[in-house]
Write a protein that holds these residues in place. Sequence first.
Motif, PDB file in Angstrom:
ATOM      1  N   LYS A   1      30.926  46.835  29.193  1.00 59.78           N
ATOM      2  CA  LYS A   1      30.836  47.820  30.285  1.00 59.78           C
ATOM      3  C   LYS A   1      31.130  47.098  31.593  1.00 59.78           C
ATOM      4  CE  LYS A   1      28.925  51.742  31.989  1.00 59.78           C
ATOM      5  NZ  LYS A   1      29.527  53.047  31.777  1.00 59.78           N
ATOM      6  N   ASN A   2      31.866  47.773  32.505  1.00 61.38           N
ATOM      7  CA  ASN A   2      32.184  47.191  33.814  1.00 61.38           C
ATOM      8  C   ASN A   2      32.863  45.820  33.678  1.00 61.38           C
ATOM      9  OD1 ASN A   2      31.324  49.332  35.356  1.00 61.38           O
ATOM     10  ND2 ASN A   2      29.201  48.598  35.384  1.00 61.38           N
ATOM     11  N   ALA A   3      33.866  45.763  32.812  1.00 58.39           N
ATOM     12  CA  ALA A   3      34.627  44.521  32.661  1.00 58.39           C
ATOM     13  C   ALA A   3      35.363  44.209  33.973  1.00 58.39           C
ATOM     14  CB  ALA A   3      35.615  44.661  31.511  1.00 58.39           C
ATOM     15  N   GLY A   4      35.664  45.219  34.754  1.00 62.90           N
ATOM     16  CA  GLY A   4      36.245  45.103  36.088  1.00 62.90           C
ATOM     17  C   GLY A   4      35.752  46.303  36.871  1.00 62.90           C
ATOM     18  N   PRO A   5      36.243  46.493  38.148  1.00 70.12           N
ATOM     19  CA  PRO A   5      35.772  47.651  38.919  1.00 70.12           C
ATOM     20  C   PRO A   5      36.102  48.955  38.190  1.00 70.12           C
ATOM     21  CG  PRO A   5      37.235  46.230  40.220  1.00 70.12           C
ATOM     22  CD  PRO A   5      37.238  45.691  38.854  1.00 70.12           C
ATOM     23  N   ASP A   6      35.102  49.700  37.801  1.00 67.95           N
ATOM     24  CA  ASP A   6      35.255  50.966  37.056  1.00 67.95           C
ATOM     25  C   ASP A   6      35.967  50.793  35.714  1.00 67.95           C
ATOM     26  OD1 ASP A   6      34.112  52.253  39.210  1.00 67.95           O
ATOM     27  OD2 ASP A   6      36.063  52.638  40.158  1.00 67.95           O
ATOM     28  N   ILE A   7      36.004  49.597  35.219  1.00 69.64           N
ATOM     29  CA  ILE A   7      36.775  49.342  33.989  1.00 69.64           C
ATOM     30  C   ILE A   7      35.832  48.980  32.841  1.00 69.64           C
ATOM     31  CG2 ILE A   7      38.383  47.715  32.881  1.00 69.64           C
ATOM     32  CD1 ILE A   7      39.935  47.671  35.472  1.00 69.64           C
TER      33      ILE A   7
ATOM     34  N   ARG B   1      40.234  52.699  32.420  1.00 68.58           N
ATOM     35  CA  ARG B   1      39.707  52.998  33.749  1.00 68.58           C
ATOM     36  C   ARG B   1      40.053  54.443  34.042  1.00 68.58           C
ATOM     37  NH1 ARG B   1      42.507  51.811  38.881  1.00 68.58           N
ATOM     38  NH2 ARG B   1      40.953  52.060  40.511  1.00 68.58           N
ATOM     39  N   TRP B   2      39.112  55.177  34.599  1.00 67.97           N
ATOM     40  CA  TRP B   2      39.364  56.566  34.988  1.00 67.97           C
ATOM     41  C   TRP B   2      39.155  56.646  36.505  1.00 67.97           C
ATOM     42  CZ3 TRP B   2      41.593  59.584  31.564  1.00 67.97           C
ATOM     43  CH2 TRP B   2      41.416  59.298  30.200  1.00 67.97           C
TER      44      TRP B   2
END
Length: 510
Positions: free
Chosen positions: A137-143, A493-494
């Motif tokens: 979860k949250n591997a990157g911003p919103d990712i 990412r959404w």
Amino acid sequence: MSSLESAGIEAADLPVLGHYIDGKEVPGEGRSCDVFDPATGQVSKKVALADADSFERTVYSAQSAFPAWRHTPPQKRAQIMFRFKQLLEEHADEICQLITSEHGKVLDDARGELGRGIEVVEYACGISELLKGEFSKNAGPDIDSWSEFQPLGIVAGITPFNFPAMVPMWMFPLAIACGNTFILKPSERDPSPAILMAKLLSEAGLPDGVFNVLNGDKETVDLILNDERIQAVSFVGSTPIAESIYQKGTDAGKRVQALGGAKNHAVIMPDADVDNAVSALMGAAYGSCGERCMAISVAVCVGEEVADKVVTRLENRIKELKVGPGTDTSNDMGPLITKEALQRIHSYIEQGLEQGAELVVDGRNLLVSGYENGFFVGGCLFDEVTAGMSIYTDEIFGPVLCIVRVKDLDEAMMLINRHEYGNGTCVFTRDGETARYFTDNIQVGMVGVNVALPVPVASQSFGGWKRSLFGDLYVYGPDAVRFYTRRKTMTQRWPASNKTEKAKFSFPAS
Ligand code: NAD
């Protein structure tokens, strides 16, 4: 006069075992070979050797079954495995009779083999848990990012004669539970248990084409290796064939694991419980007539005193071994698989004598009353064996145990580490420091401490080092789940719909 003629049987009268393709038994056409009852030395049936047509039908069936099977929920696949396990237990007598009639091993030993195969089926029943992916979860911003394990497609298994039920079950339960379809090419020496297991899988509810049995020989194996629709090959057999299958299969772009032969050493330390060590050696060296890849074939005795004790006790115990047909459960040892195997053992015994080893027990002249044409040999024991002798270097695959005398643990371990094979080994000792040093430094894949046959349980994985395994992953257990699946990693990412984003030209970092 052939063995058939002497029994008054016409070759044409013999049943011919075919294949199991697309959920049905299919008669073989064209080439076939003899299957023997090793206890009587008679041909009991013939087995078809697949040609290109049967091969094509099998691959077509496995390919057609794959899309629906890979989308079948793992829980449903597990339910079929549960039913298959129950059916294996209900049909245990029938399966073991088949094993004994074609392989020769004593019925109790066949039951042990089947039991270890069933344990792998039980492990495969947990496939939903085993296939659970990994999530970040949250591997990157919103990712968010996750990995899942997808089946490969059609997988083939090529298996040896010595465990006609268990070794196939090292492979297919997990391969099909992972969502693959499977083509099994069993040994042509004892092919019947595979066909029976295929019928039981159908009865358990496995869709047609998910599991197929194609009987055959080298020609069939070459068809498998050259076909680009087959994604992966699991092989178990002798080292020269394992090596060639690994090379041909990987050259053709397949994932391959190829398990080969062995020469397993047991080290007996001066502090060992010698009586228990000798009992363990008896089972490990002479059980199944020495035709096990984990059989102990070298006993390395540390110090002359231990060596003398071990040799005297083994000599007495070997002379008491009861050898006869596997159907008589009072026997300790059945026959060898073929007449050629018998001749091979005799030849190694002659080589040992020529090369200067001392033959303490000679099993060559054994006669089993009523079974004079059977492929029997008694237990054999060589003392004063050295590392240059062919009885030490080669896998004999029969009931021949070699005693090597060494002065200390380091010499014993150097011997083992220099051997070309690295399948199994064990140390008999009462000392924890010795056991820890041995397990840490020995160059062997499966190691026992006061356990002569350290065959891993189903929740671990099985495999050797050096020229006992070509490939990276072991069979069954967690390694098999990795071998029969391919990792796929998603990053998603959404973004909010009301936000305009600029192009970024630097490599994305989290
Ligand atoms: P094998 O190598 O003769 O045959 C194994 C399989 O390969 C069979 O299905 C056979 O039909 C096929 N085959 C034979 N010759 C071939 C060729 N030239 N090209 C392609 N395929 C070929 O082995 P085997 O005699 O049936 O079994 C005994 C051997 O298996 C021993 O060396 C034993 O140590 C080994 N083994 C190893 C393990 C392990 O886990 N490492 C387990 C069981 C047996």
